[in-house]
Motif scaffolding. Structure first.
Motif, PDB file in Angstrom:
ATOM      1  N   CYS A 574     -16.362   0.900 -25.571  1.00 55.74           N
ATOM      2  CA  CYS A 574     -16.587   1.091 -27.184  1.00 55.74           C
ATOM      3  C   CYS A 574     -15.276   0.751 -27.814  1.00 55.74           C
ATOM      4  CB  CYS A 574     -17.089   2.217 -27.312  1.00 55.74           C
ATOM      5  SG  CYS A 574     -18.745   2.649 -26.632  1.00 55.74           S
ATOM      6  N   TYR A 575     -15.273   0.282 -28.887  1.00 57.66           N
ATOM      7  CA  TYR A 575     -14.258   0.043 -29.756  1.00 57.66           C
ATOM      8  C   TYR A 575     -14.110   0.971 -30.967  1.00 57.66           C
ATOM      9  CZ  TYR A 575     -13.267  -4.269 -26.880  1.00 57.66           C
ATOM     10  OH  TYR A 575     -13.189  -5.229 -25.878  1.00 57.66           O
ATOM     11  N   TYR A 576     -13.268   1.625 -31.409  1.00 62.42           N
ATOM     12  CA  TYR A 576     -13.344   2.397 -32.613  1.00 62.42           C
ATOM     13  C   TYR A 576     -11.784   2.284 -33.464  1.00 62.42           C
ATOM     14  CZ  TYR A 576     -17.177   5.023 -30.446  1.00 62.42           C
ATOM     15  OH  TYR A 576     -18.249   5.172 -29.829  1.00 62.42           O
ATOM     16  N   ALA A 577     -12.079   2.012 -34.709  1.00 62.02           N
ATOM     17  CA  ALA A 577     -11.113   1.607 -35.731  1.00 62.02           C
ATOM     18  C   ALA A 577     -10.194   2.976 -36.031  1.00 62.02           C
ATOM     19  CB  ALA A 577     -11.631   1.062 -36.902  1.00 62.02           C
ATOM     20  N   ASP A 578      -9.083   3.085 -36.350  1.00 61.11           N
ATOM     21  CA  ASP A 578      -8.062   4.008 -36.912  1.00 61.11           C
ATOM     22  C   ASP A 578      -8.415   5.411 -35.971  1.00 61.11           C
ATOM     23  OD1 ASP A 578      -7.221   2.251 -38.672  1.00 61.11           O
ATOM     24  OD2 ASP A 578      -8.618   2.663 -39.976  1.00 61.11           O
ATOM     25  N   PHE A 579      -8.481   5.088 -34.646  1.00 60.99           N
ATOM     26  CA  PHE A 579      -8.688   6.495 -33.879  1.00 60.99           C
ATOM     27  C   PHE A 579      -7.093   7.095 -33.791  1.00 60.99           C
ATOM     28  CE2 PHE A 579      -8.401   8.497 -30.031  1.00 60.99           C
ATOM     29  CZ  PHE A 579      -9.748   9.142 -29.670  1.00 60.99           C
ATOM     30  N   GLY A 580      -6.027   6.345 -33.800  1.00 60.70           N
ATOM     31  CA  GLY A 580      -4.954   6.763 -33.702  1.00 60.70           C
ATOM     32  C   GLY A 580      -4.532   7.523 -34.982  1.00 60.70           C
ATOM     33  N   HIS A 581      -5.118   7.657 -36.011  1.00 63.69           N
ATOM     34  CA  HIS A 581      -5.043   8.443 -37.286  1.00 63.69           C
ATOM     35  C   HIS A 581      -5.540   9.964 -36.796  1.00 63.69           C
ATOM     36  CE1 HIS A 581      -3.864   5.039 -39.474  1.00 63.69           C
ATOM     37  NE2 HIS A 581      -3.605   5.747 -40.506  1.00 63.69           N
ATOM     38  N   LEU A 582      -6.863   9.826 -36.136  1.00 64.04           N
ATOM     39  CA  LEU A 582      -7.389  11.040 -35.878  1.00 64.04           C
ATOM     40  C   LEU A 582      -6.864  11.834 -34.654  1.00 64.04           C
ATOM     41  CD1 LEU A 582     -11.196  10.276 -36.014  1.00 64.04           C
ATOM     42  CD2 LEU A 582      -9.705  10.978 -37.598  1.00 64.04           C
ATOM     43  N   ASP A 583      -6.187  10.782 -34.080  1.00 67.97           N
ATOM     44  CA  ASP A 583      -5.289  11.547 -32.678  1.00 67.97           C
ATOM     45  C   ASP A 583      -4.203  12.292 -33.178  1.00 67.97           C
ATOM     46  OD1 ASP A 583      -5.325  11.832 -29.694  1.00 67.97           O
ATOM     47  OD2 ASP A 583      -3.546  10.690 -29.859  1.00 67.97           O
ATOM     48  N   ALA A 584      -3.539  11.716 -34.118  1.00 68.76           N
ATOM     49  CA  ALA A 584      -2.318  12.047 -34.838  1.00 68.76           C
ATOM     50  C   ALA A 584      -2.769  13.476 -35.496  1.00 68.76           C
ATOM     51  CB  ALA A 584      -1.809  11.273 -35.762  1.00 68.76           C
ATOM     52  N   LEU A 585      -3.866  13.615 -36.309  1.00 67.95           N
ATOM     53  CA  LEU A 585      -4.326  14.918 -36.823  1.00 67.95           C
ATOM     54  C   LEU A 585      -4.599  15.889 -35.707  1.00 67.95           C
ATOM     55  CD1 LEU A 585      -5.456  16.386 -39.320  1.00 67.95           C
ATOM     56  CD2 LEU A 585      -7.953  14.990 -38.929  1.00 67.95           C
ATOM     57  N   PHE A 586      -5.259  15.622 -34.494  1.00 72.14           N
ATOM     58  CA  PHE A 586      -5.406  16.846 -33.738  1.00 72.14           C
ATOM     59  C   PHE A 586      -4.118  17.123 -33.082  1.00 72.14           C
ATOM     60  CE2 PHE A 586      -9.770  15.730 -34.439  1.00 72.14           C
ATOM     61  CZ  PHE A 586     -10.625  16.877 -34.022  1.00 72.14           C
ATOM     62  N   THR A 587      -3.065  16.283 -33.083  1.00 76.56           N
ATOM     63  CA  THR A 587      -1.920  16.504 -32.337  1.00 76.56           C
ATOM     64  C   THR A 587      -1.137  17.485 -33.221  1.00 76.56           C
ATOM     65  OG1 THR A 587      -1.786  14.299 -31.470  1.00 76.56           O
ATOM     66  CG2 THR A 587       0.512  15.569 -31.749  1.00 76.56           C
ATOM     67  N   TYR A 604     -16.228   9.726 -39.447  1.00 73.93           N
ATOM     68  CA  TYR A 604     -16.577   9.657 -37.896  1.00 73.93           C
ATOM     69  C   TYR A 604     -17.555  10.485 -37.716  1.00 73.93           C
ATOM     70  CZ  TYR A 604     -13.103   6.556 -35.534  1.00 73.93           C
ATOM     71  OH  TYR A 604     -12.261   5.578 -34.972  1.00 73.93           O
ATOM     72  N   LEU A 605     -17.820  11.910 -38.390  1.00 72.29           N
ATOM     73  CA  LEU A 605     -18.684  12.876 -38.127  1.00 72.29           C
ATOM     74  C   LEU A 605     -20.053  12.266 -38.800  1.00 72.29           C
ATOM     75  CD1 LEU A 605     -17.158  16.195 -38.692  1.00 72.29           C
ATOM     76  CD2 LEU A 605     -18.471  15.553 -36.746  1.00 72.29           C
ATOM     77  N   ASN A 606     -20.155  11.746 -39.788  1.00 74.86           N
ATOM     78  CA  ASN A 606     -21.382  11.170 -40.590  1.00 74.86           C
ATOM     79  C   ASN A 606     -21.610   9.915 -40.110  1.00 74.86           C
ATOM     80  OD1 ASN A 606     -21.282  13.687 -42.095  1.00 74.86           O
ATOM     81  ND2 ASN A 606     -20.054  12.907 -43.736  1.00 74.86           N
ATOM     82  N   ASP A 607     -21.027   8.898 -39.568  1.00 78.92           N
ATOM     83  CA  ASP A 607     -21.397   7.417 -39.416  1.00 78.92           C
ATOM     84  C   ASP A 607     -22.185   7.619 -37.949  1.00 78.92           C
ATOM     85  OD1 ASP A 607     -21.455   5.084 -38.647  1.00 78.92           O
ATOM     86  OD2 ASP A 607     -19.551   4.526 -38.903  1.00 78.92           O
ATOM     87  N   ASP A 608     -23.249   7.043 -38.157  1.00 76.18           N
ATOM     88  CA  ASP A 608     -24.612   7.005 -36.951  1.00 76.18           C
ATOM     89  C   ASP A 608     -23.709   6.259 -35.919  1.00 76.18           C
ATOM     90  OD1 ASP A 608     -26.113   8.902 -38.150  1.00 76.18           O
ATOM     91  OD2 ASP A 608     -27.320   7.512 -39.053  1.00 76.18           O
ATOM     92  N   SER A 609     -23.172   5.244 -36.150  1.00 74.25           N
ATOM     93  CA  SER A 609     -22.531   4.312 -35.130  1.00 74.25           C
ATOM     94  C   SER A 609     -21.524   5.004 -34.268  1.00 74.25           C
ATOM     95  CB  SER A 609     -22.158   3.008 -36.015  1.00 74.25           C
ATOM     96  OG  SER A 609     -20.996   3.257 -36.506  1.00 74.25           O
ATOM     97  N   VAL A 610     -20.983   5.932 -34.649  1.00 73.79           N
ATOM     98  CA  VAL A 610     -19.935   6.622 -33.750  1.00 73.79           C
ATOM     99  C   VAL A 610     -20.733   7.723 -32.851  1.00 73.79           C
ATOM    100  CG1 VAL A 610     -17.979   8.040 -33.934  1.00 73.79           C
ATOM    101  CG2 VAL A 610     -18.370   6.329 -35.671  1.00 73.79           C
ATOM    102  N   ALA A 611     -20.527   7.745 -31.792  1.00 73.60           N
ATOM    103  CA  ALA A 611     -21.315   8.654 -30.728  1.00 73.60           C
ATOM    104  C   ALA A 611     -20.293   9.874 -30.686  1.00 73.60           C
ATOM    105  CB  ALA A 611     -21.187   7.847 -29.329  1.00 73.60           C
ATOM    106  N   PRO A 612     -21.214  10.985 -30.434  1.00 69.41           N
ATOM    107  CA  PRO A 612     -20.612  12.156 -30.292  1.00 69.41           C
ATOM    108  C   PRO A 612     -19.509  12.334 -29.266  1.00 69.41           C
ATOM    109  CG  PRO A 612     -22.941  12.432 -30.275  1.00 69.41           C
ATOM    110  CD  PRO A 612     -22.808  10.960 -30.207  1.00 69.41           C
ATOM    111  N   MET A 613     -19.611  11.572 -28.209  1.00 66.43           N
ATOM    112  CA  MET A 613     -18.539  11.379 -27.319  1.00 66.43           C
ATOM    113  C   MET A 613     -17.174  11.241 -28.045  1.00 66.43           C
ATOM    114  SD  MET A 613     -16.566   8.516 -26.097  1.00 66.43           S
ATOM    115  CE  MET A 613     -17.489   7.050 -26.335  1.00 66.43           C
ATOM    116  N   VAL A 614     -16.795  10.520 -28.936  1.00 65.77           N
ATOM    117  CA  VAL A 614     -15.479  10.114 -29.541  1.00 65.77           C
ATOM    118  C   VAL A 614     -15.076  11.676 -30.009  1.00 65.77           C
ATOM    119  CG1 VAL A 614     -14.203   8.818 -31.264  1.00 65.77           C
ATOM    120  CG2 VAL A 614     -16.441   7.952 -30.205  1.00 65.77           C
ATOM    121  N   ILE A 615     -15.744  12.531 -30.604  1.00 63.89           N
ATOM    122  CA  ILE A 615     -15.337  13.529 -31.085  1.00 63.89           C
ATOM    123  C   ILE A 615     -14.803  14.545 -30.074  1.00 63.89           C
ATOM    124  CG2 ILE A 615     -15.871  15.575 -32.786  1.00 63.89           C
ATOM    125  CD1 ILE A 615     -15.780  13.015 -33.930  1.00 63.89           C
ATOM    126  N   ARG A 616     -15.715  14.510 -28.878  1.00 65.87           N
ATOM    127  CA  ARG A 616     -15.657  15.496 -27.913  1.00 65.87           C
ATOM    128  C   ARG A 616     -14.261  14.951 -27.084  1.00 65.87           C
ATOM    129  NH1 ARG A 616     -21.084  14.330 -26.208  1.00 65.87           N
ATOM    130  NH2 ARG A 616     -22.466  16.032 -27.041  1.00 65.87           N
TER     131      ARG A 616
END
Length: 684
Positions: A574-587, A604-616
């Motif tokens: 899977c590919y996910y855009a701007d994941f680095g922004h979220l990684d920085a936020l959780f850092t 990311y939370l509201n988009d049906d195309s984003v699997a729960p796995m990404v948030i986990r």
């Protein structure tokens, strides 16, 4: 007699409390009509010991029909405007004379009671009886008949006769070109020798998926009505089911008495073997014995005709017309094959507002009730298979079709008899829909119509089949062997990813991602070539797709600042855009002061195309900071990921949890692989 009964009861039992109460009197009435006069809602307020409101919803599309009756709390009409959404059609509420509203309700109930089948639910019957008791005294007379003038009568008869002609054989309805299996576009071969379709088109049937080709203009109503026959595309008129039964009694059982969707087939692994039930049927003066499958196939035609007639009653007219309009071309016309497929999908699989289907309602409401075998047969039709098939040969009255998508064989019958499939030859291809004859048999029926293609079109059809499987891996569920192989292939590919990168998650700049993915795909390619002998490896030296094609990013990700490439055990690559922004936020949760970070997480939370796995994954990378981030996002100071996280995901990702996980890698069967090799030879 009623009076005598009342006297006996009065002498032996105490009089109920409501006996002395006066009748309920209407004290107010309102009517809300939509801007197209296609539906209206009536409210009548009543006084009495228990004040209440009688509500009726009346539809006018396809004929007057009382869709709903209800008893509501007093003055319920006053809440009408507040209940309407901003995006709903305007239905202003207007106060009217109670007698006029009751007359309107009585006239609508009279017409509804003439519509077959009448609902038999006890609650509906009780409400209908109550409504009739309240409005019967206001029932208007039937409008006086106004005979047509001779010229108008001739025009109407002429129009009716034109509608009775098979739609596919005339020139009034342009064919829809360029549709591909399951909505995929592609250059399609021209079908020839169309056995079950009067006029071939330059496409595969678009009915292989629910029509979804964007905004389309209207379908001519007369055309929609002439498709009620649906199954027998050569029929010139449709007879009602009761007329069929009368003709059957006069002439004995015939191979086909009414047009209906066709035949059936078998698959491997098959259902459990059918019981060797037999039935004696009369054919002229000579009784003969039909095996159970043959009897069910013959009976299916009459039941499908009844089912299609039921789907064309006023209660479903608005929904069916909408589906036909969606399937029409930009000028508002349908070719016959597309219309047949659309109606067939609507009847068997389309879900109504309450979650049921037209088929399920028909089975529940038919009178007299279906017997056990017939009921099971019809409900089994929900399990429709839509695919491209290769003709393998014949098996008695059936033709054996190999599904290029799920790699299974189906023994397919036609309720028009063996002659309807007689022109199918081994090596030809057909596209269409089939349904089980009965859940406990291994026989299948053609449903709708089939479009045929010659042997030479196989490689092009195979390419479309691959595109379909890639976009719809759920088609493999019918074949456990193929599904198991897909999971094994995905696990092997993930192991290779981890071997190349040392992890299953990469966070890369968008410009860097293609080159890194090229490393992975080159490793996979070299590994595959090493397992081949020299001759086979030489032939495969120029693979399709190329390394560049495999490594390129999806177009919508090319403008992203960062891209996450995750090869998850379940979700696949899977590919996910701007994941680095979220990684920085959780850092650093302090970044939440910049609302753009929270906005990206909310997306990311509201988009049906984003699997729960990404948030986990984000939480797993930064477990100590997860609570702080989500408390800020949700404005819930007591939020705990350990306690509340899974519930949050299930609520925001409900669609994902409702579906069974499927592998992202799709294997192809031997027949499809051979056709793809032929396509490759043509290109070289």
């Amino acid at each position: 007699m009623l009076q005598e009964t009342m006297e006996v009861l009065a002498a032996s039992q105490p009089v109920p409390a409501w006996h002395a109460a006066g009748p309920n009197r209407p004290v107010g009435a309102w009517c809300a009509v939509d801007v197209w006069d296609s539906e209206r809602v009536l409210f009548i307020d009543y006084d009495g010991p228990v004040p209440h409101t009688l509500m009726a919803h009346i539809g006018e599309v396809g004929g007057t029909l009382v869709d709903k009756l209800a008893l509501l709390t007093p003055h319920a009409a006053h809440a009408w405007e507040g209940m309407r959404g901003e995006d709903e059609v305007l239905m202003p509420l207007v106060e009217q004379d109670a007698a006029e509203v009751l007359a309107d309700l009585a006239a609508a109930l009279r017409l509804t009671d003439l519509t077959w089948p009448r609902p038999d639910d006890e609650e509906v019957i009780a409400l209908r009886a109550l409504a009739w008791a309240r409005c019967r005294d206001h029932l208007p007379d039937w409008p006086e008949h106004q005979p047509l003038v001779q010229g108008e009568r001739a025009r109407v008869l002429d129009a009716f006769e034109q509608v009775g002609v098979p739609c596919g054989g005339g020139s009034r309805h342009r064919p829809v070109a360029g549709r591909a299996v399951l909505g995929l576009r592609g250059e399609l071969p021209q079908p020839r020798a169309a056995v079950l379709e009067p006029r071939p088109d330059h496409r595969l049937p678009g009915g292989l998926a629910a029509p979804q080709d964007g905004t389309r203009s209207g379908t001519p109503r007369s055309f929609a009505r002439c498709l009620q026959a649906m199954g027998d595309l050569r029929a010139h008129r449709t007879r009602r089911p009761h007329a069929v039964e009368r003709s059957r009694r006069r002439r004995g059982v015939q191979a086909r008495t009414t047009p209906s969707p066709q035949g059936g087939g078998s698959r491997q692994p098959p259902h459990s073997k059918s019981r060797q039930e037999e039935a004696v049927v009369e054919h002229g003066d000579s009784p003969r014995v039909l095996p159970r499958i043959a009897r069910l196939v013959a009976r299916s035609g009459d039941l499908k005709s009844e089912l299609v007639a039921f789907a064309h009653t006023p209660r479903f007219a608005r929904r069916l017309d909408a589906r036909l309009e969606e399937a029409a071309d930009q000028l508002g016309f349908l070719d016959e094959a597309m219309a047949v497929q659309t109606i067939d999908h609507f009847v068997l699989q389309h879900r109504l507002a309450d979650g049921s289907s037209v088929l399920e309602r028909f089975v529940a409401q038919r009178r007299p009730p279906l017997d056990e075998d017939e009921r099971a047969m019809l409900l089994g039709w929900r399990d429709a298979v839509e695919a491209v098939f290769e003709v393998q040969g014949s098996h008695g009255d059936a033709v054996v079709l190999h599904n290029l998508l799920d790699d299974l064989d189906y023994q397919v019958h036609s309720n028009m008899g063996r002659h309807a499939l007689g022109k199918l030859r081994t090596g030809m291809f057909v596209a269409g829909r089939i349904v089980p004859v009965h859940p406990d048999t291994n026989a299948w029926l053609v449903s709708g119509n089939l479009t045929t293609y010659p042997r030479g079109d196989g490689p092009q059809l195979a390419q479309l089949a691959v595109q379909t499987l890639t976009a719809h891996p759920q088609l493999l569920r019918r074949n456990p062997r193929m599904l198991r192989k897909a999971w094994e292939m995905q696990a092997e590919a993930r192991a290779d990813f981890i071997k190349v990168f040392g992890t299953d998650l990469l966070v890369l700049d968008a410009g860097e991602a293609p080159e890194r993915m090229r490393e992975y795909h080159r490793y996979r390619q070299d590994k595959a070539l090493a397992e081949l002998d020299d001759e086979t490896a030489a032939k495969a030296i120029n693979p399709t797709p190329s390394l560049d094609g495999l490594s390129s990013l999806p177009e919508e990700l090319r403008d992203a600042h960062t891209v996450a490439v995750i090869f998850d055990e379940t979700e696949g690559l899977c590919y996910y855009a701007d994941f680095g922004h979220l990684d920085a936020l959780f850092t650093d949760p302090a970044l939440a002061r910049d609302r753009t970070y929270l906005s990206r997480l909310r997306h990311y939370l509201n988009d049906d195309s984003v699997a729960p796995m990404v948030i986990r994954r984000l939480v797993q990378r930064h477990p100590d900071n997860a609570d702080a981030v989500f408390r800020e996002l949700l404005r819930k100071p007591t939020f705990s990921w350990e306690r509340d996280g899974e519930e949050l995901l299930r609520r925001r990702k409900a669609k994902h949890f409702a579906n069974e996980p499927l592998p992202s890698i799709t294997p192809v069967g031997a027949s499809l692989a051979e056709l793809l090799r032929k396509q490759g030879k043509k290109r070289r």
